[in-house]
Every structure is written in structure tokens, then in C-alpha cells.
Design a protein around this motif. Sequence first.
Motif, PDB file in Angstrom:
ATOM      1  N   UNK A  28     -53.706 -32.113  46.193  1.00  0.00           N
ATOM      2  CA  UNK A  28     -53.284 -30.711  46.054  1.00  0.00           C
ATOM      3  C   UNK A  28     -52.236 -30.572  44.950  1.00  0.00           C
ATOM      4  N   UNK A  29     -51.284 -31.479  44.915  1.00  0.00           N
ATOM      5  CA  UNK A  29     -50.249 -31.436  43.874  1.00  0.00           C
ATOM      6  C   UNK A  29     -50.879 -31.631  42.494  1.00  0.00           C
ATOM      7  N   UNK A  30     -51.843 -32.541  42.389  1.00  0.00           N
ATOM      8  CA  UNK A  30     -52.512 -32.769  41.101  1.00  0.00           C
ATOM      9  C   UNK A  30     -53.282 -31.529  40.654  1.00  0.00           C
ATOM     10  N   UNK A  31     -53.955 -30.865  41.563  1.00  0.00           N
ATOM     11  CA  UNK A  31     -54.702 -29.638  41.227  1.00  0.00           C
ATOM     12  C   UNK A  31     -53.745 -28.551  40.758  1.00  0.00           C
ATOM     13  N   UNK A  32     -52.634 -28.400  41.445  1.00  0.00           N
ATOM     14  CA  UNK A  32     -51.643 -27.392  41.036  1.00  0.00           C
ATOM     15  C   UNK A  32     -51.093 -27.726  39.652  1.00  0.00           C
ATOM     16  N   UNK A  33     -50.864 -29.005  39.385  1.00  0.00           N
ATOM     17  CA  UNK A  33     -50.375 -29.424  38.072  1.00  0.00           C
ATOM     18  C   UNK A  33     -51.347 -29.108  36.957  1.00  0.00           C
TER      19      UNK A  33
END
Length: 144
Positions: free
Chosen positions: A20-25
Motif C-alpha cells: 500500500x505504501x509503495x502504491x501511494x508513493x
Amino acid sequence: MMHRASGAVLGFTLVELMIVVAIIGVLAAVALPAYQQSVRSGGRAEAQSLLLQVAANQERFYSDNNSYSANANPLATPAVATITSEAGLYQVAVAACAGGAIANCFIATATPQGNQAADSCTTLTITSTGLKGATGDTVDNCWR
């Protein structure tokens, strides 16, 4: 964490949170430059409005004095050589047009300041004949 009736723990794993953090990034990396360019493009409207006001003031000065002025606001008392836009995004100065004298023609130039200096339109101009110009990008892109 929540517990099921069977005693199993409900929640997110570290791997799921990292995804999820990677997608937001990735979304932020794509959206932020587009947003910044949109803000800079919006800032150009301030420069365009100020240049049109400077040109109108020059024409009023010309009608009274039969000459243009090297001041960005010749109607102020005392006259103002350069004008900074209300939000501080541009500074406008007036000079004689190429090959001419200030008495006969002028060119007003808006130069971006601060963060606005990263705009693709490095300067905006308008002349005593109403000719609009720009550097860094096409006139059509900079004056729309």
C-alpha cells in the motif's frame, strides 16, 4: 487487532502495508509534478493580467505625454520602475523595443520569481503594438 471466534488474529501483514505504501508513493510521484506544473500555469494568469495593466498604463501615459515611459507604472507618484505582482510570482519591467526609443515603442517583460521560475515559460512580454511574446515555450502555450 480483532479476534475471530476461532481465535485467529485479524489484521494486515507487514507485506500488505508495504504494498500500500509503495502504491501511494508511485501515485504521488506521478501526480505531484503534474500538480506543480498546473499551479505554475495558473500563476501565469497573474503575469498576463499585470502585463495588460502595464500596457494600458503606458497607453494612458502616451496619450498625455506623446511618449512612452521606461517605468512600469508611469502613472504612480512617483513613477515606479518595476512592479512585483500581488502574489510575488512575477516582476515586470519596461524597456525600449528593439531598435527603437522608449518615446516611440516599449516592451514590457514579466520575469518569474521564486518557485514560479521553474515554469516552462521563462518570460512573458507585450509590446506597444500589442504583440505578445514568450521565451522557454511557445507563445500560444504561455498566453492561453
